[in-house]
Design a protein around this motif. Structure first.
Motif, mmCIF file in Angstrom:
data_model
loop_
_atom_site.group_PDB
_atom_site.id
_atom_site.type_symbol
_atom_site.label_atom_id
_atom_site.label_comp_id
_atom_site.label_asym_id
_atom_site.label_seq_id
_atom_site.Cartn_x
_atom_site.Cartn_y
_atom_site.Cartn_z
ATOM 1 N N ILE A 108 0.577 -1.212 -0.004
ATOM 2 C CA ILE A 108 -0.079 -0.056 -0.020
ATOM 3 C C ILE A 108 0.776 1.143 0.019
ATOM 4 O O ILE A 108 0.371 2.351 -0.737
ATOM 5 C CB ILE A 108 -0.997 -0.085 1.089
ATOM 6 N N MET A 109 2.140 1.410 0.795
ATOM 7 C CA MET A 109 2.829 2.169 0.876
ATOM 8 C C MET A 109 3.605 2.609 -0.448
ATOM 9 O O MET A 109 3.712 3.895 -0.855
ATOM 10 C CB MET A 109 3.960 1.872 1.833
ATOM 11 N N GLU A 110 3.721 1.456 -1.387
ATOM 12 C CA GLU A 110 4.167 1.768 -2.625
ATOM 13 C C GLU A 110 3.272 2.665 -3.536
ATOM 14 O O GLU A 110 3.387 3.522 -4.240
ATOM 15 C CB GLU A 110 4.717 0.612 -3.318
ATOM 16 N N ALA A 111 1.889 2.089 -3.300
ATOM 17 C CA ALA A 111 0.961 2.780 -4.321
ATOM 18 C C ALA A 111 0.767 4.215 -3.772
ATOM 19 O O ALA A 111 0.457 4.926 -4.557
ATOM 20 C CB ALA A 111 0.049 1.778 -4.092
ATOM 21 N N LEU A 112 0.733 4.204 -2.470
ATOM 22 C CA LEU A 112 0.650 5.789 -1.843
ATOM 23 C C LEU A 112 1.759 6.540 -2.451
ATOM 24 O O LEU A 112 1.362 7.778 -2.747
ATOM 25 C CB LEU A 112 0.627 5.648 -0.445
ATOM 26 N N GLY A 113 3.076 6.189 -2.266
ATOM 27 C CA GLY A 113 4.028 6.881 -2.854
ATOM 28 C C GLY A 113 3.894 7.263 -4.365
ATOM 29 O O GLY A 113 4.367 8.633 -4.614
ATOM 30 N N GLU A 114 3.438 6.149 -5.079
ATOM 31 C CA GLU A 114 3.440 6.586 -6.420
ATOM 32 C C GLU A 114 2.340 7.661 -6.806
ATOM 33 O O GLU A 114 2.290 8.669 -7.692
ATOM 34 C CB GLU A 114 2.801 5.539 -7.291
ATOM 35 N N VAL A 115 1.136 7.797 -6.205
ATOM 36 C CA VAL A 115 -0.026 8.636 -6.515
ATOM 37 C C VAL A 115 0.296 10.158 -5.706
ATOM 38 O O VAL A 115 -0.132 10.952 -6.422
ATOM 39 C CB VAL A 115 -1.521 8.020 -5.878
ATOM 40 N N ALA A 119 0.476 13.143 -8.266
ATOM 41 C CA ALA A 119 -0.378 14.375 -7.840
ATOM 42 C C ALA A 119 0.658 15.606 -7.801
ATOM 43 O O ALA A 119 0.539 16.709 -8.400
ATOM 44 C CB ALA A 119 -1.087 14.105 -6.512
ATOM 45 N N GLN A 120 1.923 15.491 -7.400
ATOM 46 C CA GLN A 120 3.085 16.590 -7.235
ATOM 47 C C GLN A 120 3.330 16.743 -8.652
ATOM 48 O O GLN A 120 3.328 17.986 -8.931
ATOM 49 C CB GLN A 120 4.032 16.317 -6.331
ATOM 50 N N ARG A 121 3.635 15.918 -9.310
ATOM 51 C CA ARG A 121 4.124 16.243 -10.842
ATOM 52 C C ARG A 121 3.287 16.896 -11.521
ATOM 53 O O ARG A 121 3.353 17.673 -12.291
ATOM 54 C CB ARG A 121 4.725 14.954 -11.235
ATOM 55 N N LEU A 122 1.897 16.574 -11.658
ATOM 56 C CA LEU A 122 0.886 16.958 -12.228
ATOM 57 C C LEU A 122 0.104 18.120 -11.768
ATOM 58 O O LEU A 122 -0.608 18.906 -12.355
ATOM 59 C CB LEU A 122 -0.469 15.866 -12.566
ATOM 60 N N GLY A 123 0.480 18.288 -10.445
ATOM 61 C CA GLY A 123 -0.357 19.287 -9.730
ATOM 62 C C GLY A 123 -1.857 19.188 -9.403
ATOM 63 O O GLY A 123 -2.461 20.327 -9.454
ATOM 64 N N THR A 124 -2.039 18.191 -9.442
ATOM 65 C CA THR A 124 -3.518 17.802 -9.146
ATOM 66 C C THR A 124 -3.680 17.174 -7.752
ATOM 67 O O THR A 124 -2.654 16.636 -7.116
ATOM 68 C CB THR A 124 -3.889 16.547 -10.105
ATOM 69 N N PRO A 125 -4.953 17.070 -7.213
ATOM 70 C CA PRO A 125 -5.362 16.379 -6.265
ATOM 71 C C PRO A 125 -4.970 14.628 -6.109
ATOM 72 O O PRO A 125 -5.027 14.228 -7.132
ATOM 73 C CB PRO A 125 -6.744 16.325 -5.863
#
Length: 142
Positions: A108-115, A119-125
């Motif tokens: 789950i942590m890997e998935a959380l890190g990816e999203v 979000a940071q890269r795209l500037g989205t929620p």
């Protein structure tokens, strides 16, 4: 909303571990933190070092940031306790069919890190649907 500084988060983990090592009474949150620290003996030295509050844990050093890792564990525990985002509890239960609880939390942590990165890269929620999708993908392939 509670928004601790980097130093406050680090101090919390250091003090919780110190209280545990000294045999002092812990709060419920400190107990959760200590349980996570016990699962990560590779971080014990960092948590005995008061100077770790100011330590940089750059990727280039080849070490993970123990405070970030433990904080993510706490966040995931909270998400699971309230099933937020919706579906995370079910996705976790599916992971448990092929993973032990700690390995499932790391998935789950890997998935959380990816999203978070997306979000940071795209500037989205944060994309909760993508987050659950990534977790479920691991539950069928590992």
């Amino acid at each position: 909303m509670f928004n601790p500084s980097r130093e406050q988060v680090r101090q919390f983990f250091i003090e919780a571990w110190d209280k545990h090592q000294s045999g002092h009474l812990l709060t419920a949150l400190e107990t959760m933190a200590v349980d996570l620290v016990q699962q990560h003996p590779e971080y014990h030295e960092d948590l005995r070092n008061a100077d770790a509050v100011n330590q940089d844990y750059a990727v280039e050093q080849g070490r993970s940031n123990p405070f970030l890792h433990l904080s993510m564990h706490l966040a995931i525990n909270e998400q699971l306790s309230i099933d937020q985002p919706p579906g995370i509890k079910g996705a976790y239960q599916r992971l448990l069919t092929t993973h032990d609880p700690h390995a499932a939390a790391h998935t789950i942590m890997e998935a959380l890190g990816e999203v978070i990165w997306e979000a940071q890269r795209l500037g989205t929620p944060l994309n909760n649907e993508r987050y659950i999708e990534l977790i479920l993908r691991h539950s069928t392939r590992d």
